[in-house]
Write a protein that holds these residues in place. Structure first.
Motif, PDB file in Angstrom:
ATOM      1  N   THR A 195      31.465 -42.327   4.045  1.00 60.65           N
ATOM      2  CA  THR A 195      30.017 -42.259   3.882  1.00 60.65           C
ATOM      3  C   THR A 195      29.611 -40.917   3.286  1.00 60.65           C
ATOM      4  O   THR A 195      30.085 -39.861   3.710  1.00 60.65           O
ATOM      5  N   ARG A 198      30.800 -40.465  -3.328  1.00 62.30           N
ATOM      6  CA  ARG A 198      30.644 -41.512  -4.330  1.00 62.30           C
ATOM      7  C   ARG A 198      31.787 -41.574  -5.338  1.00 62.30           C
ATOM      8  O   ARG A 198      32.013 -42.605  -5.961  1.00 62.30           O
ATOM      9  N   TRP A 199      32.491 -40.473  -5.560  1.00 63.34           N
ATOM     10  CA  TRP A 199      33.512 -40.406  -6.590  1.00 63.34           C
ATOM     11  C   TRP A 199      34.848 -40.016  -5.977  1.00 63.34           C
ATOM     12  O   TRP A 199      34.908 -39.240  -5.019  1.00 63.34           O
ATOM     13  N   ARG A 226      34.512 -45.008  -8.723  1.00 60.91           N
ATOM     14  CA  ARG A 226      33.101 -44.843  -8.371  1.00 60.91           C
ATOM     15  C   ARG A 226      32.753 -45.839  -7.277  1.00 60.91           C
ATOM     16  O   ARG A 226      33.035 -47.037  -7.382  1.00 60.91           O
ATOM     17  N   LYS A 227      32.142 -45.347  -6.209  1.00 61.22           N
ATOM     18  CA  LYS A 227      31.730 -46.195  -5.109  1.00 61.22           C
ATOM     19  C   LYS A 227      30.321 -46.720  -5.334  1.00 61.22           C
ATOM     20  O   LYS A 227      29.429 -45.983  -5.760  1.00 61.22           O
ATOM     21  N   PHE A 228      30.115 -47.996  -5.016  1.00 63.14           N
ATOM     22  CA  PHE A 228      28.807 -48.632  -5.087  1.00 63.14           C
ATOM     23  C   PHE A 228      28.470 -49.210  -3.709  1.00 63.14           C
ATOM     24  O   PHE A 228      29.292 -49.174  -2.794  1.00 63.14           O
ATOM     25  N   ASP A 229      27.282 -49.747  -3.572  1.00 57.76           N
ATOM     26  CA  ASP A 229      26.848 -50.240  -2.270  1.00 57.76           C
ATOM     27  C   ASP A 229      27.742 -51.358  -1.758  1.00 57.76           C
ATOM     28  O   ASP A 229      27.971 -51.476  -0.554  1.00 57.76           O
ATOM     29  N   SER A 232      33.688 -50.773  -5.049  1.00 60.40           N
ATOM     30  CA  SER A 232      34.049 -49.638  -5.888  1.00 60.40           C
ATOM     31  C   SER A 232      34.746 -50.130  -7.144  1.00 60.40           C
ATOM     32  O   SER A 232      35.302 -51.236  -7.178  1.00 60.40           O
ATOM     33  N   ARG A 424      37.641 -35.860  -3.851  1.00 58.27           N
ATOM     34  CA  ARG A 424      36.490 -36.747  -3.632  1.00 58.27           C
ATOM     35  C   ARG A 424      35.204 -35.915  -3.541  1.00 58.27           C
ATOM     36  O   ARG A 424      35.211 -34.807  -3.024  1.00 58.27           O
TER      37      ARG A 424
END
Length: 425
Positions: A195, A198-199, A226-229, A232, A424
């Motif tokens: 949490t 994002r990267w 790249r993390k998304f909701d 990834s 990260r």
């Protein structure tokens, strides 16, 4: 003859009864020998804490016979029953105490513990929530409530509980450890980010040597994810030096959350160099079932110059505590019945979070594994074995070390070592 046999049998039965009744008799004597209430209570607690729990139960029971409405004694007996995993008796005592005195905070704490230990996290959360209401600014009830919500799989509620405990003055390191334990665990742990991040950048490679001796192989990878909701997506560049030639491939690797306890891995890889497949399409679906189980099915389509290969896989995984175990069977159609292979892995999350783990894995059978990272099929291999160690020094920096062995790969034994660096943000 009957009389000779009968009398020893009676004596043995009487002796067994005396032995069985001894703790209760001793407890009754202690309760009626003139000791004060405090002395009896202290003696019972000492017995319980020292492992003599049957004697403690007997003494608590004798005290309750003299004072049936004593909530402290009934609570203590309920706790002792819970330590002995005698859940019905424990629940009866603890429910009786909280019913008689709904504001008895310690009783709600004990009741929550009993439910959590007996694998009833939802009921534990209800009990801990009442304890939390009665305890003001004490962080311990919030931590306990978070553990119950975590056990029930409600990670959002657990995260809120642990954050509330921090605001009440809980040890920050302890709270961080609990928050880290809420990270989801999946088959490819690198596809997830904690949490707030994002990267993720991964850089590393593998060196493979052979017996009998021949020119070694070197393979390298750079991956930016790249993390998304809901998942990834990673862009990967793969390079290889084999047989005196150099090749490059590019890939997109994505993970997406689908419905309840389900997610999928979708991958496409392309190369114009002979060391890689021209095109690779991959799809694998994971579905959680029951308590900690995960089923999966996969399909890989590889296009080489002038030929195609299809591979079908099924797997079953199990999450238990800080361990993850998985078995996977892979089938590649071909001449006759094609090739069938088996692969197993056991991962231990030694730090209790989802970042740091140690893994052992092994495979057996022809074409026992498709190397999705480098787009090649390990052919004619009889068996393989590997280990991996992952450690994050901070939430932003980590590394992975690996070693592996495979015998009779096209007539050669392989020995591989690998190293990877993670960043990260």
């Amino acid at each position: 003859m009957r009389r000779r046999f009968f009398r020893p049998a009676v004596r043995a039965l009487l002796l067994a009864c005396v032995v069985a009744m001894a703790p209760a008799a001793m407890a009754q004597d202690a309760a009626s020998a003139g000791d004060s209430y405090d002395q009896q209570f202290a003696r019972a607690r000492e017995l319980a804490s020292s492992g003599q729990r049957e004697q403690a139960i007997a003494l608590y029971t004798a005290m309750l016979q003299q004072s049936p409405a004593n909530a402290d004694v009934r609570l203590a007996r309920g706790r002792t029953y819970a330590w002995m995993e005698r859940w019905p008796e424990a629940e009866a005592d603890l429910v009786a105490v909280t019913t008689a005195d709904p504001d008895y905070a310690d009783a709600w704490s004990a009741r929550g513990d009993m439910y959590l230990w007996s694998d009833r996290p939802q009921q534990a959360a209800t009990a801990y929530a009442r304890w939390n209401e009665l305890s003001g600014d004490d962080p311990e009830p919030a931590l306990a409530l978070g553990r119950a919500h975590r056990a029930a799989g409600d990670y959002d509620a657990a995260r809120a509980d642990f954050t509330a405990a921090r605001a009440r003055g809980a040890d920050p390191a302890r709270v961080d450890e609990y928050l880290a334990s809420l990270q989801q665990r999946i088959a490819n742990q690198e596809a997830l980010l904690p949490t707030g991040l994002r990267w993720a950048l991964r850089v590393g490679g593998t060196h493979t040597s052979f017996d009998p001796s021949r020119e070694s192989w070197d393979e390298y990878e750079v991956s930016l994810r790249r993390k998304f909701d809901r998942g990834s997506l990673a862009l990967e560049m793969l390079e290889a030096d084999r047989f005196g030639e150099h090749g490059t491939a590019w890939a997109l690797d994505g993970y997406v959350t689908l419905w309840d306890r389900a997610y999928a891995n979708l991958r496409y890889q392309h190369s114009s160099d002979a060391l890689f497949a021209d095109h690779i399409w991959r799809a694998e679906l994971f579905q959680g079932v029951g308590k900690g189980w995960e089923l999966s099915g996969s399909y890989d389509h590889l296009e080489f110059d002038g030929s195609d290969t299809d591979m079908f896989g099924v797997g079953v995984g199990r999450y238990f505590g800080n361990f993850y175990a998985r078995y996977r069977m892979l089938h590649a159609p071909g001449e006759g019945s094609g090739s069938l292979s088996h692969r197993a892995q056991l991962r231990y999350y030694y730090a209790g979070n989802a970042d740091d783990y140690f893994e052992v894995n092994g495979g057996y059978g022809r074409s026992h594994e498709f190397d999705s990272g480098f787009g090649r099929v390990v052919g004619s291999s009889h068996s393989s074995f590997g280990v991996e160690f992952v450690k994050f020094l901070t939430p932003h920096w980590g590394f992975k070390l690996g070693a592996g062995f495979a015998n009779d790969v096209d007539g050669y034994d392989e020995r591989a070592v690998s190293a990877w660096l993670y960043s990260r943000w």
